[in-house]
Each structure stands twice: as C-alpha cells, then as structure tokens.
Design a protein around this motif. Structure first.
Motif, mmCIF file in Angstrom:
data_model
loop_
_atom_site.group_PDB
_atom_site.id
_atom_site.type_symbol
_atom_site.label_atom_id
_atom_site.label_comp_id
_atom_site.label_asym_id
_atom_site.label_seq_id
_atom_site.Cartn_x
_atom_site.Cartn_y
_atom_site.Cartn_z
ATOM 1 N N UNK A 32 20.705 -73.539 95.787
ATOM 2 C CA UNK A 32 21.423 -72.761 96.787
ATOM 3 C C UNK A 32 21.557 -73.590 98.062
ATOM 4 N N UNK A 33 22.789 -73.776 98.531
ATOM 5 C CA UNK A 33 23.055 -74.662 99.674
ATOM 6 C C UNK A 33 22.291 -74.242 100.927
ATOM 7 N N UNK A 39 15.103 -76.016 103.711
ATOM 8 C CA UNK A 39 14.026 -76.909 103.268
ATOM 9 C C UNK A 39 14.182 -78.277 103.923
ATOM 10 N N UNK A 40 15.395 -78.801 103.900
ATOM 11 C CA UNK A 40 15.651 -80.123 104.449
ATOM 12 C C UNK A 40 15.320 -80.176 105.942
ATOM 13 N N UNK A 41 15.700 -79.143 106.665
ATOM 14 C CA UNK A 41 15.438 -79.105 108.100
ATOM 15 C C UNK A 41 13.943 -78.990 108.388
ATOM 16 N N UNK A 47 20.431 -85.596 104.849
ATOM 17 C CA UNK A 47 21.149 -85.319 103.606
ATOM 18 C C UNK A 47 21.083 -86.507 102.649
ATOM 19 N N UNK A 48 21.090 -87.710 103.210
ATOM 20 C CA UNK A 48 21.044 -88.914 102.375
ATOM 21 C C UNK A 48 19.704 -89.081 101.664
#
Length: 91
Positions: A32-33, A39-41, A47-48
């Motif tokens: 899910x975007x 999670x990434x934040x 993003x890479x």
C-alpha cells in the motif's frame, strides 16, 4: 539473503542475520503506497533506498505490533504496524 533496510541497524550490512542463536525476523515494506510512505518516513529512508525486496527486521517494531494468535510457528505483524527507527535495547 535479505537484510534490514534501516541504515542505522546492526543488521544493515551483516550477512549473518541471527542474534543469540535466534532467527531474525524480516518484514517487507507494505505494498500500500500510503503505508509504505509512512514506514519510509519513520525510518528516514529515501525512495531510492527501498526496493521490492527491501525488509525491516523485527527489532524495529514494539511488541504490541506482533500478532501471536495468527500462527505459533511464524512471527506476523498486525495490519496497522508501524516501525520505529531506534530499536529498544535487548537484554
């Protein structure tokens, strides 16, 4: 072998994904975007840095996010689990 994607994690670059002879559990980033972005934040990743095979180890989740009722043989995350950047110290 997959490794933890969190750069500050002790299992970021190690090929030996075991801790005290216990298996290290790895969880893939959500498909899910919106959840993936959260999670990434929270983990301070770009993003890479995230690929389809990228994982986060169980040390980045507090106990309340594990679903022990789903299976006695495998560790599962609850659907709304959120990782933390700095894992709590393990005794």
């Amino acid at each position: 072998m997959p490794r933890c994607a969190v750069k500050s994690c002790m299992y970021y670059k190690t090929a030996n994904c075991t801790r005290d002879k216990k298996k290290l559990h790895l969880f893939r980033f959500p498909k899910d975007h919106d959840r993936n972005e959260v999670w990434r934040a929270l983990l301070n990743l770009k993003k890479e840095d995230i690929f389809t095979t990228s994982c986060v180890c169980h040390l980045h989740f507090s106990e309340k996010w594990f679903d022990y009722e789903k299976s006695p043989f495998r560790l599962h995350l609850k659907r709304d689990a959120i990782p933390i950047l700095k894992p709590e110290p393990v005794d």
